[in-house]
Every structure is written in structure tokens, then in C-alpha cells.
Design a protein around this motif. Structure first.
Motif, PDB file in Angstrom:
ATOM      1  N   ARG A   8      -5.839  -3.823   7.097  1.00 10.74           N
ATOM      2  CA  ARG A   8      -5.054  -4.538   6.100  1.00 10.74           C
ATOM      3  C   ARG A   8      -5.839  -4.617   4.785  1.00 10.74           C
ATOM      4  NH1 ARG A   8      -2.776 -10.149   8.072  1.00 10.74           N
ATOM      5  NH2 ARG A   8      -1.806  -9.910   6.026  1.00 10.74           N
ATOM      6  N   ARG A   9      -5.119  -4.406   3.696  1.00 12.21           N
ATOM      7  CA  ARG A   9      -5.743  -4.526   2.385  1.00 12.21           C
ATOM      8  C   ARG A   9      -6.144  -5.975   2.151  1.00 12.21           C
ATOM      9  NH1 ARG A   9      -1.661  -2.816  -0.679  1.00 12.21           N
ATOM     10  NH2 ARG A   9      -2.346  -0.662  -0.725  1.00 12.21           N
ATOM     11  N   ARG A  11      -6.566  -9.502   0.686  1.00 11.37           N
ATOM     12  CA  ARG A  11      -5.680 -10.211  -0.219  1.00 11.37           C
ATOM     13  C   ARG A  11      -6.421 -10.562  -1.501  1.00 11.37           C
ATOM     14  NH1 ARG A  11      -1.674 -15.253   1.333  1.00 11.37           N
ATOM     15  NH2 ARG A  11      -0.726 -15.475  -0.749  1.00 11.37           N
ATOM     16  N   THR A  17      -5.194  -9.440  -9.087  1.00 12.83           N
ATOM     17  CA  THR A  17      -4.024  -8.559  -9.129  1.00 12.83           C
ATOM     18  C   THR A  17      -3.654  -8.235 -10.565  1.00 12.83           C
ATOM     19  OG1 THR A  17      -3.143  -9.433  -7.044  1.00 12.83           O
ATOM     20  CG2 THR A  17      -1.575  -8.360  -8.524  1.00 12.83           C
ATOM     21  N   SER A  53      -1.162  -5.276  -3.771  1.00 15.86           N
ATOM     22  CA  SER A  53       0.032  -5.590  -2.991  1.00 15.86           C
ATOM     23  C   SER A  53       1.267  -5.676  -3.887  1.00 15.86           C
ATOM     24  CB  SER A  53      -0.175  -6.919  -2.251  1.00 15.86           C
ATOM     25  OG  SER A  53       1.047  -7.483  -1.869  1.00 15.86           O
ATOM     26  N   ARG A  54       2.343  -4.997  -3.456  1.00 13.44           N
ATOM     27  CA  ARG A  54       3.592  -5.054  -4.204  1.00 13.44           C
ATOM     28  C   ARG A  54       4.115  -6.488  -4.270  1.00 13.44           C
ATOM     29  NH1 ARG A  54       5.462  -1.350  -1.936  1.00 13.44           N
ATOM     30  NH2 ARG A  54       5.475   0.308  -3.501  1.00 13.44           N
ATOM     31  N   THR A  55       3.959  -7.209  -3.152  1.00  7.07           N
ATOM     32  CA  THR A  55       4.419  -8.599  -3.118  1.00  7.07           C
ATOM     33  C   THR A  55       3.679  -9.440  -4.155  1.00  7.07           C
ATOM     34  OG1 THR A  55       4.927  -8.413  -0.769  1.00  7.07           O
ATOM     35  CG2 THR A  55       4.686 -10.631  -1.665  1.00  7.07           C
TER      36      THR A  55
END
Length: 276
Positions: A8-9, A11, A17, A53-55
Motif C-alpha cells: 500500500r502506498r 498515506r 499531497t 492518492s486520487r482520493t
């Protein structure tokens, strides 16, 4: 053995971001240049390039326009039109002019001829560097994009950032003119109405106008005019931007009567333009 689960990338924080996305988008603009507007910058492409993350991205910027607004602010803050010109390369170029004219600094006419030739070759060299610079095209596109922005916070932010960038550019050009002129014993003409900052402002305006004209008409880049705009000892072939620079120089500069020229000063000038 079973395939291992994909890692998992990690967070990222909202600020991490934001920084990664803007850096990735800036790299795309640096690579491809900027058109008027940012519609060619795909948020999805930037997400992939940034590795975020796109989210998280859509939580930070729910709408594409919000991301483009932040990117415009970032571009305007980092706009550096003068970066197209390599200062060290310019110094070497001027040094080569001096090397070919060993005896000239000893006389007022010789120094006048030196200043004339330095203006002629450096203006043409700068023009070519700026014309092929993606950074300069981005800067010009930013100016045009600013004009299309509606009144509001974004327009005010971008306008102020561009104003500061322009001020830095003019200051740098003013220092370049002052370096060359004072080294050769020149000063701003008292009755001309301004010093090196005004000279730089007019020189930048001339450069920008010719760069804009040469984008659709590259012949302006290579056009040469046989002329002697400064009253030098001999005529030469001049670029259009060189003629503009010469006109500014003749209008604003004069030999400084307070400068005493001797062998020590000649040696100092040679050392200055020789560089490290």
C-alpha cells in the motif's frame, strides 16, 4: 507460494499531497510549456506523475478549477523570465569581445567601441536564448492568462506574483547594464531622466516585444542590418534587438569624466570579464 499482496502506498498528509501535485504539474509545464490557460494539464496525468492518492487529491481539490487556480499561483510565484539567459555564458561572451580588442580600453573612443560591440553581441545572444526558452513562453502565456482572469482573489494573487517576478527580472537586467557600463567608465546621463532601472525597464520592454513578434515570424531572429547606431569607429551587422539596445545606450549613457583610466583599471576590467 501465494503472490504477495501489493504494498500500500504510504498515506500522505494534505500538504504533502499538495506539494507533490504542484511539483508534478510544474514539471509538466516546464517540459511542454504553457498555453493560454491550463486546460491541457490533466489532473489524472499529474496524479500519476506525482504518485499520490486520487482520493487525497480530490479531497484537497474537489474541482479541477481549484487545482488549476493553485497551479496558476505557483507558476506566477516561480516565474523567472531571466533564467533563460546564462549569466556566466554572457560574461564569457563579453570577455571574448575584450580579448579581441587588447588596446582599446586605453582611449575614450576605444571604450566607446568596446561598449558598442558588447551591446551588439550580447543583445543578439540574449534574444536567441530567450526565443528558444520554454520558460519564457510560459511566462508570456502567464501574462496573457492573467488578462483573461475575472476580477477576484485569484487575479489579484497572480497579478502580484507576476509583478514581483517582473521586478526581479528588471533588477537583474539593471545590474547587468550597470556592470558593463561602469566597468568601461560610463555613467547614466544626468539629463536623460533615469538611471539603470529605467534603462533596464526599456530594454526588457524591447526584448519582450521582439520575442512576441518573432514567435510567428522567426526571420526577425536572424535579420541583420548594416548600421553604425552609436557612432563607433566602424559599422557592423546589427540584430534588431541590438539596434534597440544601442539606441537605449546612446540615449542614457555617457563617459564618466570622473573615471581615470590606467593599466590597473584595464587589468581589473579584464579580470572581471574573464570570470572564474
Amino acid at each position: 507460494m501465494p503472490e504477495s499482496a501489493p504494498r500500500r502506498r504510504p498515506r500522505l498528509s494534505d500538504q504533502e499531497t499538495r506539494r507533490r501535485m504542484l511539483d508534478a504539474a510544474l514539471a509538466l509545464v516546464e517540459q511542454d510549456g504553457l498555453t493560454v490557460g491550463l486546460d491541457h494539464i490533466s489532473v489524472e496525468d499529474v496524479i500519476q506523475r506525482a504518485g499520490v492518492s486520487r482520493t487525497a487529491v480530490y479531497r484537497r481539490w474537489p474541482y479541477k478549477d481549484l487545482f488549476h487556480a493553485d497551479l496558476l499561483r505557483e507558476l506566477a510565484r516561480g516565474a523567472a523570465p531571466a533564467s533563460a539567459v546564462d549569466e556566466e555564458a554572457t560574461r564569457r561572451l563579453l570577455g571574448s569581445v575584450l580579448d579581441g580588442r587588447a588596446a582599446e580600453p586605453a582611449t575614450p573612443q576605444g571604450r566607446h567601441d568596446l561598449l558598442t560591440e558588447m551591446l551588439r553581441v550580447s543583445a543578439a545572444d540574449d534574444f536567441e536564448a530567450i526565443h528558444r526558452s520554454a520558460g519564457w513562453r510560459t511566462y508570456l502565456a502567464l501574462q496573457a492568462t492573467f488578462l483573461s482572469l475575472p476580477d477576484g482573489e485569484l487575479r489579484a494573487d497572480v497579478g502580484e506574483a507576476l509583478r514581483l517576478s517582473e521586478s526581479r527580472f528588471v533588477d537583474r537586467v539593471a545590474r547587468g547594464w550597470e556592470l558593463v557600463a561602469t566597468a568601461l567608465g560610463y555613467r547614466p546621463r544626468p539629463e536623460a531622466g533615469g538611471g539603470f532601472p529605467l534603462i533596464a525597464t526599456l530594454a526588457c520592454a524591447s526584448m519582450r516585444g521582439l520575442v512576441l513578434m518573432a514567435l510567428p515570424d522567426p526571420e526577425l531572429l536572424t535579420r541583420r542590418v548594416p548600421a553604425n547606431p552609436t557612432g563607433a569607429s566602424t559599422p557592423a551587422d546589427w540584430s534588431l534587438i541590438g539596434l534597440a539596445a544601442a539606441g537605449i545606450g546612446v540615449t542614457f549613457l555617457e563617459l564618466d569624466p570622473g573615471v581615470t583610466w590606467d593599466d590597473e583599471r584595464t587589468a581589473a576590467v579584464r579580470a572581471l570579464f574573464a570570470g572564474p
